[in-house]
Design a protein around this motif. Structure first.
Motif, mmCIF file in Angstrom:
data_model
loop_
_atom_site.group_PDB
_atom_site.id
_atom_site.type_symbol
_atom_site.label_atom_id
_atom_site.label_comp_id
_atom_site.label_asym_id
_atom_site.label_seq_id
_atom_site.Cartn_x
_atom_site.Cartn_y
_atom_site.Cartn_z
ATOM 1 N N LEU A 205 67.163 -17.813 -9.790
ATOM 2 C CA LEU A 205 68.070 -17.313 -10.819
ATOM 3 C C LEU A 205 67.253 -16.993 -12.065
ATOM 4 O O LEU A 205 66.402 -17.790 -12.472
ATOM 5 N N ALA A 206 67.498 -15.848 -12.681
ATOM 6 C CA ALA A 206 66.767 -15.442 -13.883
ATOM 7 C C ALA A 206 67.584 -15.795 -15.122
ATOM 8 O O ALA A 206 68.486 -15.054 -15.512
ATOM 9 N N MET A 207 67.290 -16.927 -15.736
ATOM 10 C CA MET A 207 67.983 -17.303 -16.961
ATOM 11 C C MET A 207 67.200 -16.807 -18.173
ATOM 12 O O MET A 207 65.970 -16.830 -18.171
ATOM 13 N N ILE A 208 67.893 -16.350 -19.176
ATOM 14 C CA ILE A 208 67.276 -15.931 -20.435
ATOM 15 C C ILE A 208 67.674 -16.966 -21.479
ATOM 16 O O ILE A 208 68.829 -17.058 -21.884
ATOM 17 N N ASP A 209 66.715 -17.774 -21.898
ATOM 18 C CA ASP A 209 66.959 -18.885 -22.814
ATOM 19 C C ASP A 209 66.360 -18.557 -24.177
ATOM 20 O O ASP A 209 65.143 -18.594 -24.353
ATOM 21 N N LEU A 244 76.716 -22.442 -6.034
ATOM 22 C CA LEU A 244 75.929 -21.487 -6.815
ATOM 23 C C LEU A 244 76.671 -21.080 -8.084
ATOM 24 O O LEU A 244 76.063 -20.935 -9.152
ATOM 25 N N GLU A 245 77.982 -20.906 -7.973
ATOM 26 C CA GLU A 245 78.770 -20.553 -9.154
ATOM 27 C C GLU A 245 78.716 -21.678 -10.189
ATOM 28 O O GLU A 245 78.612 -21.431 -11.401
ATOM 29 N N ALA A 246 78.751 -22.926 -9.715
ATOM 30 C CA ALA A 246 78.662 -24.068 -10.631
ATOM 31 C C ALA A 246 77.290 -24.120 -11.302
ATOM 32 O O ALA A 246 77.175 -24.493 -12.478
ATOM 33 N N THR A 247 76.253 -23.726 -10.562
ATOM 34 C CA THR A 247 74.903 -23.715 -11.123
ATOM 35 C C THR A 247 74.792 -22.728 -12.273
ATOM 36 O O THR A 247 74.242 -23.040 -13.338
ATOM 37 N N VAL A 248 75.323 -21.520 -12.085
ATOM 38 C CA VAL A 248 75.302 -20.524 -13.159
ATOM 39 C C VAL A 248 76.099 -21.014 -14.356
ATOM 40 O O VAL A 248 75.664 -20.903 -15.508
ATOM 41 N N TRP A 250 76.755 -24.079 -15.227
ATOM 42 C CA TRP A 250 76.051 -25.190 -15.879
ATOM 43 C C TRP A 250 74.975 -24.653 -16.821
ATOM 44 O O TRP A 250 74.896 -25.055 -17.981
ATOM 45 N N PHE A 251 74.140 -23.763 -16.313
ATOM 46 C CA PHE A 251 73.067 -23.224 -17.156
ATOM 47 C C PHE A 251 73.616 -22.382 -18.309
ATOM 48 O O PHE A 251 73.022 -22.319 -19.378
ATOM 49 N N ARG A 252 74.753 -21.761 -18.097
ATOM 50 C CA ARG A 252 75.334 -20.933 -19.157
ATOM 51 C C ARG A 252 75.790 -21.795 -20.337
ATOM 52 O O ARG A 252 75.595 -21.440 -21.492
ATOM 53 N N LYS A 253 76.346 -22.980 -20.058
ATOM 54 C CA LYS A 253 77.052 -23.726 -21.097
ATOM 55 C C LYS A 253 76.388 -25.022 -21.546
ATOM 56 O O LYS A 253 76.859 -25.652 -22.490
ATOM 57 N N TYR A 254 75.290 -25.436 -20.910
ATOM 58 C CA TYR A 254 74.817 -26.795 -21.178
ATOM 59 C C TYR A 254 74.319 -27.011 -22.610
ATOM 60 O O TYR A 254 74.274 -28.154 -23.083
ATOM 61 N N GLU A 262 75.784 -19.521 -25.661
ATOM 62 C CA GLU A 262 75.646 -19.546 -24.206
ATOM 63 C C GLU A 262 74.364 -18.835 -23.786
ATOM 64 O O GLU A 262 73.970 -17.843 -24.406
ATOM 65 N N ASN A 263 73.724 -19.349 -22.742
ATOM 66 C CA ASN A 263 72.551 -18.675 -22.199
ATOM 67 C C ASN A 263 72.973 -17.422 -21.443
ATOM 68 O O ASN A 263 74.081 -17.331 -20.915
ATOM 69 N N GLN A 264 72.059 -16.465 -21.400
ATOM 70 C CA GLN A 264 72.291 -15.216 -20.687
ATOM 71 C C GLN A 264 71.442 -15.197 -19.406
ATOM 72 O O GLN A 264 70.583 -16.047 -19.206
ATOM 73 N N PHE A 265 71.668 -14.183 -18.569
ATOM 74 C CA PHE A 265 70.967 -14.108 -17.290
ATOM 75 C C PHE A 265 70.533 -12.691 -16.975
ATOM 76 O O PHE A 265 71.201 -11.726 -17.381
ATOM 77 N N GLY A 266 69.429 -12.594 -16.258
ATOM 78 C CA GLY A 266 69.038 -11.318 -15.694
ATOM 79 C C GLY A 266 69.848 -11.048 -14.438
ATOM 80 O O GLY A 266 70.460 -11.959 -13.870
#
Length: 346
Positions: A205-209, A244-248, A250-254, A262-266
């Protein structure tokens, strides 16, 4: 096809594939299947690892140091191989190269599932022990964002990888976050901080932090009962609905409970497949290789190691031992703040 390996009488591995500095890596190199992973040679085979605690748990002085089974202190960042060694005898060559799909990677577990303390490899300290992150003078704990309790997988890093903050990723158009690449182990076993497990990579997963590329590798412990039947990201989607949806999510809102956006994603938050993940891992391994060979700006990263052949940062076992012994002795744990158990609804 993988580059063939040469094994010297000293037990070092070297590839026939020419290794270039990380600054020369481009999209074409990343996508070339010939880019073999173990570019560095190692002075010894991978072995079982032990840990030694120093300081007071739940405090800023707490550290987890790593050592080999024969008592030599090492860096989990630099001295644990990226690719897990097989049990094959050094003197017996493999009859055929191992399939890329059967390659297992070493994962250094930093945070056990369901826990909150943000433990991480201390990249800027000698020997790179695991410590708890500190921000604004306070120990960091990940908030419980309903319905999740702490981290929802075993969380850690792949050794001998580095997301270079000086290199803009062609896929995300953002530079790296200056850390080893992160891994989420979705296996059923709850691991311990400092545990080294072998994992099968399934996707990424490509997270943009905060404007930095922060890849999240999705993997499963090779010893997990489900490891044989999970071979790609689609297998996870089919056999574990909602994971997988829970993973996205989690990373979006933690970070939201801490007042961060909120974090963004590629790729619009979509997971990329295993082959894509392996190419990203290869790229970060190349960046790490340039780091320990002093071919790129370390930017404060501590590169002392005991086993990376030809690295100018190699030092002795005695020097490593002195670093550990200078740390505070293991003491009683400090209490965990009560607010760590609070639920957040965001």
């Amino acid at each position: 096809m993988r580059a063939p390996l040469l094994r010297s009488s000293l037990g070092c591995l070297a590839t026939l594939f020419g290794a270039s500095p990380a600054s020369s890596i481009d999209k074409g190199v990343r996508r070339t299947a010939a880019a073999a992973l173990p570019h560095l040679c190692y002075s010894r085979k991978a072995m079982h690892y032990q840990t030694e605690e120093r300081g007071h748990p739940n405090s800023a002085d707490y550290r987890i140091y790593f050592k080999t089974s024969d008592g030599k202190y090492i860096s989990p960042f630099h001295d644990i191989p990226l690719v897990a060694e097989s049990d094959q005898n050094d003197d017996v060559p493999a009859k055929k190269p191992k399939s890329e799909r059967k390659v297992l990677y070493n994962m250094v577990v930093e945070v056990p599932r369901w826990s909150n303390a943000k433990m991480e490899i201390a990249t800027k300290e000698p020997l790179n022990p695991i410590k708890q992150d500190v921000k604004k003078g306070k120990l960091r704990y990940v908030a419980n964002v309903f319905p999740h309790k702490g981290y929802i997988w075993n969380y850690g890093a792949l050794p001998q990888t580095w997301e270079d903050p000086n290199q803009k990723d062609e896929e995300t158009n953002c530079c790296g976050d200056n850390d080893p690449i992160d891994v989420c182990d979705i296996g059923t076993q709850v691991c311990s901080p400092g545990q080294v497990i072998q994992v099968k990579v399934l996707g990424i997963l490509a997270m943009i932090d905060e404007g930095e590329t922060d890849w999240k590798v999705i993997a499963i412990n090779a010893d997990d009962p489900d490891a044989e039947k999970l071979n790609c990201i689609e297998d996870v989607r089919k056999s574990r609905p909602g994971h997988l949806e829970a993973t996205v999510e989690w990373f979006r809102k933690y970070k939201v409970p801490d007042g961060k956006p909120e974090n963004q994603f590629g790729f619009k938050g979509e997971f990329k497949d295993r082959d894509f993940a392996v190419e990203i891992i290869k790229s970060t391994h190349e960046h790490w290789r340039a780091l320990v060979h002093k071919q790129t700006d370390a930017g404060g990263i501590e590169c002392k190691n005991l086993s990376c052949c030809d690295s100018p940062f190699r030092f002795s076992a005695d020097e490593a031992r002195a670093i550990v012994k200078s740390a505070p002795a293991l003491g009683s744990a400090h209490p965990v703040p009560s607010e760590v158990d609070k639920w957040h609804f965001v």
